[in-house]
Design a protein around this motif. Structure first.
Motif, PDB file in Angstrom:
ATOM      1  N   ASP A 183      -4.999 -10.496  -0.104  1.00 47.89           N
ATOM      2  CA  ASP A 183      -3.652 -10.135  -0.542  1.00 47.89           C
ATOM      3  C   ASP A 183      -2.965  -9.182   0.422  1.00 47.89           C
ATOM      4  OD1 ASP A 183      -3.859 -11.472  -3.181  1.00 47.89           O
ATOM      5  OD2 ASP A 183      -5.389  -9.938  -3.554  1.00 47.89           O
ATOM      6  N   GLY A 184      -3.734  -8.571   1.293  1.00 46.81           N
ATOM      7  CA  GLY A 184      -3.161  -7.631   2.230  1.00 46.81           C
ATOM      8  C   GLY A 184      -4.146  -7.291   3.333  1.00 46.81           C
ATOM      9  N   TRP A 185      -3.690  -6.503   4.297  1.00 39.44           N
ATOM     10  CA  TRP A 185      -4.559  -6.148   5.406  1.00 39.44           C
ATOM     11  C   TRP A 185      -4.195  -4.782   5.963  1.00 39.44           C
ATOM     12  CZ3 TRP A 185      -2.534  -7.411  10.675  1.00 39.44           C
ATOM     13  CH2 TRP A 185      -1.271  -8.026  10.639  1.00 39.44           C
ATOM     14  N   ILE A 186      -5.200  -4.167   6.546  1.00 41.14           N
ATOM     15  CA  ILE A 186      -5.085  -2.822   7.115  1.00 41.14           C
ATOM     16  C   ILE A 186      -4.993  -2.937   8.630  1.00 41.14           C
ATOM     17  CG2 ILE A 186      -6.252  -0.597   7.404  1.00 41.14           C
ATOM     18  CD1 ILE A 186      -7.733  -1.242   4.745  1.00 41.14           C
ATOM     19  N   THR A 187      -3.992  -2.300   9.208  1.00 43.90           N
ATOM     20  CA  THR A 187      -3.825  -2.320  10.659  1.00 43.90           C
ATOM     21  C   THR A 187      -4.038  -0.920  11.229  1.00 43.90           C
ATOM     22  OG1 THR A 187      -1.513  -1.667  11.128  1.00 43.90           O
ATOM     23  CG2 THR A 187      -1.871  -3.840  10.105  1.00 43.90           C
ATOM     24  N   GLY A 188      -4.156  -0.847  12.540  1.00 38.29           N
ATOM     25  CA  GLY A 188      -4.299   0.441  13.211  1.00 38.29           C
ATOM     26  C   GLY A 188      -3.027   0.882  13.912  1.00 38.29           C
ATOM     27  N   ALA A 216      -8.389  -6.739   3.627  1.00 37.07           N
ATOM     28  CA  ALA A 216      -9.301  -6.691   4.771  1.00 37.07           C
ATOM     29  C   ALA A 216      -8.698  -5.791   5.835  1.00 37.07           C
ATOM     30  CB  ALA A 216      -9.526  -8.084   5.348  1.00 37.07           C
ATOM     31  N   ALA A 217      -9.541  -5.163   6.599  1.00 35.61           N
ATOM     32  CA  ALA A 217      -9.075  -4.431   7.777  1.00 35.61           C
ATOM     33  C   ALA A 217      -9.082  -5.385   8.961  1.00 35.61           C
ATOM     34  CB  ALA A 217      -9.978  -3.241   8.063  1.00 35.61           C
ATOM     35  N   VAL A 218      -8.126  -5.216   9.853  1.00 32.21           N
ATOM     36  CA  VAL A 218      -8.077  -6.001  11.083  1.00 32.21           C
ATOM     37  C   VAL A 218      -8.174  -5.028  12.250  1.00 32.21           C
ATOM     38  CG1 VAL A 218      -6.731  -7.577  12.513  1.00 32.21           C
ATOM     39  CG2 VAL A 218      -6.684  -7.807  10.012  1.00 32.21           C
ATOM     40  N   LEU A 248      -4.877   6.695   0.757  1.00 29.53           N
ATOM     41  CA  LEU A 248      -4.391   5.321   0.859  1.00 29.53           C
ATOM     42  C   LEU A 248      -5.549   4.342   0.995  1.00 29.53           C
ATOM     43  CD1 LEU A 248      -2.094   3.284   1.090  1.00 29.53           C
ATOM     44  CD2 LEU A 248      -1.935   3.825   3.541  1.00 29.53           C
ATOM     45  N   LEU A 249      -6.547   4.694   1.792  1.00 29.56           N
ATOM     46  CA  LEU A 249      -7.689   3.813   1.963  1.00 29.56           C
ATOM     47  C   LEU A 249      -8.496   3.683   0.674  1.00 29.56           C
ATOM     48  CD1 LEU A 249      -8.891   4.871   5.531  1.00 29.56           C
ATOM     49  CD2 LEU A 249      -7.841   2.694   4.867  1.00 29.56           C
ATOM     50  N   ARG A 250      -8.613   4.760  -0.078  1.00 32.52           N
ATOM     51  CA  ARG A 250      -9.317   4.667  -1.363  1.00 32.52           C
ATOM     52  C   ARG A 250      -8.554   3.777  -2.337  1.00 32.52           C
ATOM     53  NH1 ARG A 250      -9.855  10.572  -0.582  1.00 32.52           N
ATOM     54  NH2 ARG A 250     -11.944  10.980   0.281  1.00 32.52           N
ATOM     55  N   GLU A 251      -7.225   3.910  -2.344  1.00 34.04           N
ATOM     56  CA  GLU A 251      -6.410   3.057  -3.211  1.00 34.04           C
ATOM     57  C   GLU A 251      -6.599   1.590  -2.846  1.00 34.04           C
ATOM     58  OE1 GLU A 251      -2.379   4.307  -2.864  1.00 34.04           O
ATOM     59  OE2 GLU A 251      -2.665   6.176  -3.965  1.00 34.04           O
ATOM     60  N   ALA A 252      -6.702   1.333  -1.548  1.00 29.48           N
ATOM     61  CA  ALA A 252      -6.816  -0.051  -1.082  1.00 29.48           C
ATOM     62  C   ALA A 252      -8.212  -0.623  -1.280  1.00 29.48           C
ATOM     63  CB  ALA A 252      -6.425  -0.130   0.392  1.00 29.48           C
ATOM     64  N   LEU A 253      -9.238   0.153  -0.921  1.00 33.04           N
ATOM     65  CA  LEU A 253     -10.599  -0.391  -0.872  1.00 33.04           C
ATOM     66  C   LEU A 253     -11.414  -0.142  -2.131  1.00 33.04           C
ATOM     67  CD1 LEU A 253     -11.431   0.654   2.799  1.00 33.04           C
ATOM     68  CD2 LEU A 253     -10.667  -1.578   1.990  1.00 33.04           C
ATOM     69  N   ILE A 254     -11.131   0.941  -2.831  1.00 34.10           N
ATOM     70  CA  ILE A 254     -11.888   1.267  -4.035  1.00 34.10           C
ATOM     71  C   ILE A 254     -11.108   0.876  -5.300  1.00 34.10           C
ATOM     72  CG2 ILE A 254     -13.040   3.083  -5.351  1.00 34.10           C
ATOM     73  CD1 ILE A 254     -14.318   2.430  -2.619  1.00 34.10           C
ATOM     74  N   ASP A 255      -9.867   1.342  -5.390  1.00 35.21           N
ATOM     75  CA  ASP A 255      -9.051   1.055  -6.575  1.00 35.21           C
ATOM     76  C   ASP A 255      -8.447  -0.345  -6.550  1.00 35.21           C
ATOM     77  OD1 ASP A 255      -9.594   3.690  -7.267  1.00 35.21           O
ATOM     78  OD2 ASP A 255      -7.712   4.441  -6.425  1.00 35.21           O
ATOM     79  N   ARG A 256      -8.404  -0.939  -5.370  1.00 34.06           N
ATOM     80  CA  ARG A 256      -7.837  -2.286  -5.184  1.00 34.06           C
ATOM     81  C   ARG A 256      -6.400  -2.386  -5.699  1.00 34.06           C
ATOM     82  NH1 ARG A 256     -11.452  -5.892  -3.368  1.00 34.06           N
ATOM     83  NH2 ARG A 256     -13.660  -5.342  -3.494  1.00 34.06           N
ATOM     84  N   ARG A 257      -5.660  -1.358  -5.424  1.00 38.71           N
ATOM     85  CA  ARG A 257      -4.260  -1.330  -5.841  1.00 38.71           C
ATOM     86  C   ARG A 257      -3.455  -2.479  -5.240  1.00 38.71           C
ATOM     87  NH1 ARG A 257       0.086   3.160  -3.715  1.00 38.71           N
ATOM     88  NH2 ARG A 257       1.956   2.139  -4.533  1.00 38.71           N
TER      89      ARG A 257
END
Length: 239
Positions: A131-136, A34-36, A20-29
């Motif tokens: 366009d989106g953000w990553i939460t913990g 940004a991560a928060v 999921l992180l690769r899709e978000a940060l590398i592939d920019r799906r």
């Protein structure tokens, strides 16, 4: 300490998180994401995973002006050790604080308004270019989080990613031990969830991990995941 999150061999849960992180940060799906991070009690695992995928990923850290000194020091230590190169500390506008909470006592009378001033408004402004953000967030943290999904759509249309949603406390502990991740210094003092110093207290044995947040009040979330008083979760728009 290594940031190679593929050693030792990843579990199915860990592997799905990395995907999921690769899709978000590398592939920019999901577009620009940004991560928060609060750099709180359980932040090290997600930040380590992010660093293993892309150390240049933007990480937003909200300094409310009321945080524990230990949290600020931990932010600096962890960012340095993980090699994160784009940690952005964001703060409430000085003029807004002076106009609404000049004495720093709003949390005593209206904690929701205090969180809105010092966190929600600040994050909303910082996320305007994303366009989106990553939460913990994780399901085990509280009943209010027990049904979160790894990918959700926020009420404002942005994609909200919760890569650790399905991780258990044992998963987190095992990962932190495997990669020798430093704990937040307050965890050992009974703080499994850490927010502002004025609104966080130690948790007693058997209590919910977030029981020390806004203790004695009918409040369980700071507000950045709430719209009009309710927790809003929508199905993701990305298949």
């Amino acid at each position: 300490m290594t940031t190679d999150a593929t050693a030792p061999a990843p579990s199915d849960t860990q592997g799905a998180t990395l995907d999921l992180l690769r899709e978000a940060l590398i592939d920019r799906r999901f577009g620009d994401v940004a991560a928060v991070s609060s750099f709180g009690a359980e932040s090290a695992v997600l930040l380590h995973l992010i660093a293993s995928v892309d150390r240049t990923a933007p990480v937003l850290f909200i300094d409310t002006g009321m945080l524990f000194a230990e949290t600020l020091a931990y932010r600096d230590e962890l960012a340095s050790r993980l090699g994160l190169t784009d940690v952005r500390t964001i703060r409430p506008a000085r003029e807004a604080v002076r106009g609404t909470d000049i004495w720093g006592r709003l949390h005593l009378t209206d904690p929701d308004a205090c969180c809105d001033l010092r966190k929600t408004q600040v994050l909303d402004a910082a996320l305007e270019g994303f366009d989106g953000w990553i939460t913990g967030r994780k399901r085990h943290q509280a009943l209010t989080r027990s049904d979160i999904e790894p990918v959700e759509q926020a009420a404002n249309g942005k994609t909200k990613l919760n890569p650790l949603a399905l991780w258990s406390p044992d998963d987190l502990a095992a990962y932190a031990e495997a990669f020798d991740l430093p704990p937040h210094p307050l965890v050992g003092q009974g703080y499994p969830s850490i927010g502002c110093a004025v609104c966080t207290s130690p948790v007693r044995p058997g209590e919910d991990a977030r029981a020390g947040r806004w203790r004695g009040r009918d409040k369980t979330e700071c507000g950045i995941h709430i719209v009009d008083g309710a927790i809003v979760r929508l199905a993701p728009s990305h298949a």
